[in-house]
Design a protein around this motif. Structure first.
Motif, PDB file in Angstrom:
ATOM      1  N   ALA A  71      27.247  30.484  36.674  1.00 36.79           N
ATOM      2  CA  ALA A  71      28.324  30.971  37.533  1.00 36.79           C
ATOM      3  C   ALA A  71      29.171  29.777  37.960  1.00 36.79           C
ATOM      4  O   ALA A  71      28.759  28.995  38.808  1.00 36.79           O
ATOM      5  CB  ALA A  71      27.748  31.679  38.759  1.00 36.79           C
ATOM      6  N   ILE A 126      31.966  35.812  38.359  1.00 36.37           N
ATOM      7  CA  ILE A 126      31.374  35.552  39.669  1.00 36.37           C
ATOM      8  C   ILE A 126      32.297  34.626  40.460  1.00 36.37           C
ATOM      9  O   ILE A 126      32.519  34.814  41.647  1.00 36.37           O
ATOM     10  CB  ILE A 126      29.961  34.943  39.520  1.00 36.37           C
ATOM     11  CG1 ILE A 126      29.022  35.949  38.848  1.00 36.37           C
ATOM     12  CG2 ILE A 126      29.407  34.520  40.884  1.00 36.37           C
ATOM     13  CD1 ILE A 126      27.666  35.391  38.496  1.00 36.37           C
ATOM     14  N   ASN A 127      32.838  33.627  39.780  1.00 38.78           N
ATOM     15  CA  ASN A 127      33.825  32.744  40.392  1.00 38.78           C
ATOM     16  C   ASN A 127      35.225  33.216  40.031  1.00 38.78           C
ATOM     17  O   ASN A 127      35.405  34.073  39.162  1.00 38.78           O
ATOM     18  CB  ASN A 127      33.619  31.303  39.932  1.00 38.78           C
ATOM     19  CG  ASN A 127      32.420  30.655  40.608  1.00 38.78           C
ATOM     20  OD1 ASN A 127      31.659  31.314  41.302  1.00 38.78           O
ATOM     21  ND2 ASN A 127      32.256  29.366  40.420  1.00 38.78           N
ATOM     22  N   ALA A 180      33.763  42.560  38.604  1.00 46.34           N
ATOM     23  CA  ALA A 180      34.436  41.294  38.930  1.00 46.34           C
ATOM     24  C   ALA A 180      35.533  41.466  39.969  1.00 46.34           C
ATOM     25  O   ALA A 180      35.648  40.674  40.908  1.00 46.34           O
ATOM     26  CB  ALA A 180      34.997  40.674  37.652  1.00 46.34           C
ATOM     27  N   LEU A 184      31.790  41.999  43.136  1.00 45.27           N
ATOM     28  CA  LEU A 184      31.468  40.580  43.300  1.00 45.27           C
ATOM     29  C   LEU A 184      32.333  39.938  44.374  1.00 45.27           C
ATOM     30  O   LEU A 184      31.863  39.095  45.140  1.00 45.27           O
ATOM     31  CB  LEU A 184      31.626  39.830  41.971  1.00 45.27           C
ATOM     32  CG  LEU A 184      30.669  40.249  40.853  1.00 45.27           C
ATOM     33  CD1 LEU A 184      30.889  39.393  39.618  1.00 45.27           C
ATOM     34  CD2 LEU A 184      29.215  40.149  41.308  1.00 45.27           C
ATOM     35  N   ASN A 238      30.447  38.254  47.447  1.00 50.61           N
ATOM     36  CA  ASN A 238      30.712  36.817  47.591  1.00 50.61           C
ATOM     37  C   ASN A 238      31.311  36.489  48.952  1.00 50.61           C
ATOM     38  O   ASN A 238      30.847  35.600  49.667  1.00 50.61           O
ATOM     39  CB  ASN A 238      31.693  36.346  46.512  1.00 50.61           C
ATOM     40  CG  ASN A 238      31.050  36.189  45.147  1.00 50.61           C
ATOM     41  OD1 ASN A 238      29.828  36.133  45.026  1.00 50.61           O
ATOM     42  ND2 ASN A 238      31.857  36.106  44.122  1.00 50.61           N
ATOM     43  N   HIS A 268      23.193  34.899  44.826  1.00 54.26           N
ATOM     44  CA  HIS A 268      22.994  34.830  43.385  1.00 54.26           C
ATOM     45  C   HIS A 268      22.771  36.232  42.835  1.00 54.26           C
ATOM     46  O   HIS A 268      22.279  37.116  43.541  1.00 54.26           O
ATOM     47  CB  HIS A 268      21.799  33.939  43.043  1.00 54.26           C
ATOM     48  CG  HIS A 268      22.029  32.483  43.330  1.00 54.26           C
ATOM     49  ND1 HIS A 268      22.643  31.633  42.443  1.00 54.26           N
ATOM     50  CD2 HIS A 268      21.747  31.733  44.427  1.00 54.26           C
ATOM     51  CE1 HIS A 268      22.723  30.422  42.962  1.00 54.26           C
ATOM     52  NE2 HIS A 268      22.188  30.460  44.179  1.00 54.26           N
ATOM     53  N   TYR A 269      23.095  36.414  41.561  1.00 54.00           N
ATOM     54  CA  TYR A 269      23.056  37.730  40.924  1.00 54.00           C
ATOM     55  C   TYR A 269      22.136  37.682  39.694  1.00 54.00           C
ATOM     56  O   TYR A 269      22.565  37.343  38.593  1.00 54.00           O
ATOM     57  CB  TYR A 269      24.469  38.140  40.492  1.00 54.00           C
ATOM     58  CG  TYR A 269      25.468  38.161  41.624  1.00 54.00           C
ATOM     59  CD1 TYR A 269      25.592  39.271  42.449  1.00 54.00           C
ATOM     60  CD2 TYR A 269      26.279  37.056  41.886  1.00 54.00           C
ATOM     61  CE1 TYR A 269      26.504  39.286  43.497  1.00 54.00           C
ATOM     62  CE2 TYR A 269      27.192  37.064  42.933  1.00 54.00           C
ATOM     63  CZ  TYR A 269      27.299  38.184  43.731  1.00 54.00           C
ATOM     64  OH  TYR A 269      28.196  38.196  44.764  1.00 54.00           O
TER      65      TYR A 269
END
Length: 619
Positions: free
Chosen positions: A114, A136-137, A482, A486, A490, A501-502
């Protein structure tokens, strides 16, 4: 999560560039609870470009070597021994520079985990940016007034660049209302775009080019033995979970626990591989929304240190503005409130890292519409001529909609006539609204009502040679996961001050799931059939048979019952009138819906209220 900001191009002398990159880096710090991170900012600046990284949880780094400057944030697992060795010896940014020298943008194929990354080649005046495979980012970017290329984790930082215009058009508002989030690759600002999962952008000679360095490797296999796939799943699941735990403090570990399939699996794996851990769930006094009993059952089954909090409408009122503020774009999913209070509980009980079950639905066929669309496709088994010339004319006869069995067939025929993926969004409230009726006359010109659907089509059809189930799952990897889930988890964990964390999004597990034939994954019409089969004996039987729910919020009940919440939402919708996008009559009806029990317009009222609160904080 840490963040990156930077640009390629001229932005004044060295002092001006240094001040600017400092301001952009400051935008990566979200709220008073992160002010202490300012001392960890790493920056590079020159008259030709700049970079900054904020290593929020110790996973950000910056490196300069010759003509190259690079920044990387997050967790990277290098799939190249030389680069992995360099990362261990020095840092991920140094490995990125060496990898870019050797492979160009193909270096991103060698990066798992990630992460987000940016690299400047000062000699060639090139920039390359990219994010991880599942999004994720995040990164957004824009081109400046003199041909500069500006990028950051957050839109607020890009806005800081001198001379860059940032406007919010009726189109951006329409896109947001369609999804209740801003879908990538668009942003809330007309001049900015966002990276999609597994996407890179290269800026060279004043031109932007982009591509995908990886895509889901969906299988074309038609069948398989589910007992063999079950055994293989457990091998990959255990191995992937150990990778997740390698990036956490095992002594300060916790997990979201809604009581559903994915969160219960994550809680169980935490206990299996860590030998201990805390779980957190949100409960509601409204029984039809409360899943805390299932969460408690799973916690008892796995013997976790379990914590729960029962929310009230006042909890929503306390945190609405903070939620609007921490996002760099408007975000309307009210389940964010429950996610925040879960993360807050974890922080207050000493947890530094939470594990979340997000991603399980998108890689293991867990969304209800997958089954629904599969049922609709059965209509195609009727010969086309018979449907067109005999069945459908009968179904459309007056009064047929009132005949019980025939009405279902009529609905099925109409749904089937809508092509995929548009069919998936035919239930959307905003998709059924005529924009000419809700947008003011000056906002209607140039409004592309097809754009939100076109974004869906592009993602859905990117895997044209795969089966419908796989295309739907791939689409949801971006649209549902996304762009929505997320971002929710996040930012709510960030607001609470914990890392997340995923486990289901570990690269090996994601690729493994893509290799499972669809007749193994979803052989009939039972949601998550294969995954439930694989979890028998591990999860409680009640978890395997319960209906899908999650951390849903009883907002529609609360807004009719709680005067303060109603006023907070409707006052912000009323304030939105001043923005000049939507007709006042329409907004008045949305406000009135908040006093009509069961009116779906109250859901739109929340989205509009969050949009208005975001605009007050950011524009």
């Amino acid at each position: 999560m840490s963040g990156i900001s930077g640009w390629q191009g001229h932005a004044g002398d060295n002092d001006a560039a240094g001040r600017l990159i400092g301001e952009m880096a400051g935008c990566l710090i979200r709220g008073d609870h992160e002010r202490h991170l300012a001392e960890n900012i790493q920056t590079f600046s020159s008259t030709a470009g700049a970079l900054a990284v904020v290593p929020t949880y110790g996973n950000g780094c910056l490196d300069c070597e010759g003509e190259f400057q690079a920044a990387v944030n997050g967790v990277v697992r290098w799939q190249n021994d030389v680069l992995a060795g360099l990362a261990a010896q020095k840092n991920n940014a140094a490995a990125l520079i060496e990898g870019y020298r050797r492979f160009g943008t193909d270096v991103f194929r060698l990066m798992q985990g990630a992460w987000s990354a940016a690299l400047l080649d000062m000699e060639k005046r090139e920039t390359a940016i990219a994010i991880d495979r599942t999004g994720i980012n995040s990164l957004c970017y824009a081109c400046g007034p003199e041909g500069e290329f500006i990028f950051s984790t957050v839109t607020d930082a890009v806005k800081r660049f001198p001379g860059l215009k940032t406007t919010i058009s009726p189109q951006s508002v329409y896109n947001y209302l369609y999804y209740f989030v801003v879908p990538s690759p668009t942003s809330i600002y007309d001049q900015m775009n966002k990276l999609e999962p597994a996407q890179f952008v290269k800026f060279s000679n004043g031109q932007v080019s982009k591509g995908f360095y990886w895509s889901m490797p969906y299988t074309t296999a038609a069948s398989g033995n589910r007992d063999e796939w079950k055994d293989a799943l457990w091998d990959v699941l255990d191995r992937s979970f150990e990778k997740t735990l390698s990036d956490t403090d095992r002594n300060q570990l916790g997990a979201f626990l809604s009581g559903g399939l994915d969160s219960s699996t994550v809680a169980g794996l935490m206990m299996k591989h860590n030998g201990g851990g805390k779980t957190y769930t949100i409960g509601f006094h409204e029984s039809q929304f409360d899943e805390s009993g299932y969460a408690r059952l799973a916690a008892e089954h796995f013997k976790t240190d379990h914590h729960e909090y029962f929310m009230e409408p006042t909890d929503v009122e306390k945190v609405m503005e903070n939620i609007a503020d921490i996002y760099d774009e408007p975000y309307g999913n009210h389940s964010a409130v429950a996610a925040y209070y879960c993360a807050k509980m974890a922080k207050e009980s000493g947890v530094s890292t939470l594990l979340a079950g997000d991603g399980g639905d998108e890689i293991f066929a867990g969304n209800e519409r997958y089954v629904m669309m599969k049922k609709i496709e059965k209509y195609a088994l009727i010969p086309g001529g018979l449907r067109k010339y005999f069945l459908e004319p009968i179904l459309e006869l007056p009064g047929m909609q009132h005949v019980p069995v025939v009405s279902k067939a009529r609905s099925l025929a109409r749904r089937y006539a809508t092509p995929m993926p548009e069919r998936l969004y035919s239930y959307s409230f905003i998709s059924g609204v005529e924009p000419l009726d809700i947008f003011r006359p000056e906002c209607r010109e140039g409004l592309d009502t097809e754009l939100p659907l076109e974004l869906i089509r592009q993602t859905y059809h990117r895997h044209e040679d795969t089966q419908m189930l796989q295309r739907m799952m791939h689409m949801d990897m971006q649209i549902t996961l996304a762009d929505n889930d997320l971002r929710k988890v996040n930012q709510m964990c960030r607001l609470a001050g914990v890392d997340v964390h995923y486990p289901f999004l570990e690269d090996e597990l994601v690729e493994f799931a893509a290799s499972i034939p669809v007749d193994v994954m979803l052989p009939g019409y039972k949601l998550r059939d294969f995954f439930k089969f694989a979890m028998k004996g591990f999860l409680p039987d009640e978890t395997l048979t319960k209906e899908k729910h999650g951390f849903g919020l009883p907002f529609m009940v609360w807004i009719h019952r709680d005067t303060k919440l109603n006023e907070l939402v409707t006052d912000n919708v009323s304030d939105f009138k001043k923005r000049g996008y939507l007709e006042n009559e329409f907004l008045d009806d949305v406000i009135a819906s908040c006093s009509r029990a069961g009116d779906p317009g109250a859901g739109l009222a929340w989205d509009l209220a969050m949009l208005e609160m975001w605009l007050k904080n950011h524009c």
